[in-house]
Design a protein around this motif. Structure first.
Motif, short mmCIF file in Angstrom:
data_model
loop_
_atom_site.label_atom_id
_atom_site.label_comp_id
_atom_site.label_asym_id
_atom_site.label_seq_id
_atom_site.Cartn_x
_atom_site.Cartn_y
_atom_site.Cartn_z
N CYS A 82 3.32 -1.34 4.12
CA CYS A 82 2.91 0.04 3.87
C CYS A 82 4.02 0.94 4.41
CB CYS A 82 1.57 0.33 4.56
SG CYS A 82 0.98 2.02 4.30
N SER A 113 -2.82 5.66 -3.22
CA SER A 113 -3.73 6.80 -3.20
C SER A 113 -2.98 8.06 -3.63
CB SER A 113 -4.29 6.98 -1.79
OG SER A 113 -5.12 8.12 -1.73
N HIS A 154 1.02 5.41 0.20
CA HIS A 154 0.31 6.63 0.60
C HIS A 154 0.64 7.79 -0.34
CE1 HIS A 154 3.93 8.57 2.16
NE2 HIS A 154 4.24 7.43 2.76
N SER A 200 -2.38 7.07 7.50
CA SER A 200 -3.58 7.61 6.86
C SER A 200 -4.78 6.71 7.16
CB SER A 200 -3.38 7.73 5.34
OG SER A 200 -3.49 6.45 4.73
N ALA A 229 -4.98 3.71 4.74
CA ALA A 229 -3.93 2.71 5.01
C ALA A 229 -4.25 1.93 6.28
CB ALA A 229 -2.57 3.39 5.11
N TYR A 284 0.85 -1.19 0.00
CA TYR A 284 0.00 0.00 0.00
C TYR A 284 0.89 1.24 0.00
CZ TYR A 284 -3.66 3.35 1.04
OH TYR A 284 -4.53 4.42 0.96
N SER A 299 1.53 12.37 3.12
CA SER A 299 0.77 11.44 3.93
C SER A 299 1.72 10.44 4.59
CB SER A 299 -0.29 10.74 3.07
OG SER A 299 -1.20 10.03 3.87
#
Length: 194
Positions: A39, A70, A10, A18, A21, A8, A14
């Motif tokens: 992440c 994202s 961000h 987040s 996440a 993942y 960020s």
């Protein structure tokens, strides 16, 4: 094939803290505890970020990994999806970050911990431009969640760039996709986690 590894990414300023996440991390831990979840905190330098990510997933099985990202993380996820030939979920993904981040040269506090900050350099815009100039980061194995109410990025640009894959065009919402949990079932179905 089911996915056993999930990365993942961000967005700009960020962090792994987040809301999206954290929501995803809790979901994976609760429903798919055997899935490897990563992440990382991304550096401000796009080149360093891509190098770190490629090194971090070097031992991951390509046919069993998936990506999520994202905003700027969505841009990275789209690029990595094409480069690594693995599926990705893109949430309001940046399309032209070298253009959109040009006004953010300088030092900025982090969103989730204002005590931490990033310094975004002019050189970072060139690194983004270099990534943008490489072959199209659109992969047919993408699911793009695009909010028409995004107040930061133009949903039309996102749609035009990612229409070769699956697109969920969302009426309203916002850049952060504050109603993220509504879309979790579709995301999980797309990811096919083990």
């Amino acid at each position: 094939m089911v996915k056993t590894h999930l990365l993942y990414l961000h967005g700009f300023r960020s962090s792994p803290q987040s809301t999206k996440a954290q929501t995803m991390a809790r979901c994976v831990q609760a429903q798919y505890p055997q899935v490897i979840w990563w992440c990382p905190q991304l550096p401000a330098s796009p080149r360093q970020a891509i190098d770190m990510l490629l090194q971090g997933v070097a031992d991951w099985p390509r046919d069993q990994m998936a990506l999520m990202g994202s905003s700027l993380g969505g841009f990275y996820a789209a690029w990595l999806s094409a480069y690594l030939a693995c599926p990705a979920v893109l949430i309001n993904p940046a399309v032209h970050p070298s253009r959109d981040l040009a006004r953010y040269i300088g030092q900025h506090p982090g969103w989730h911990d204002p005590a931490e900050s990033i310094f975004f350099e002019l050189a970072h815009l060139q690194e983004l431009a270099d990534l943008e100039s490489q072959p199209s980061p659109t992969s047919p194995e993408t699911l793009a969640l695009i909010a028409q109410g995004d107040e930061v990025l133009d949903w039309r640009e996102m749609f035009a760039r990612h229409q070769a894959g699956q697109v969920r065009l969302i009426e309203g919402s916002d850049h952060a996709l504050s109603d993220f949990e509504i879309y979790l079932p579709q995301i999980l179905e797309f990811l096919r986690l083990a």
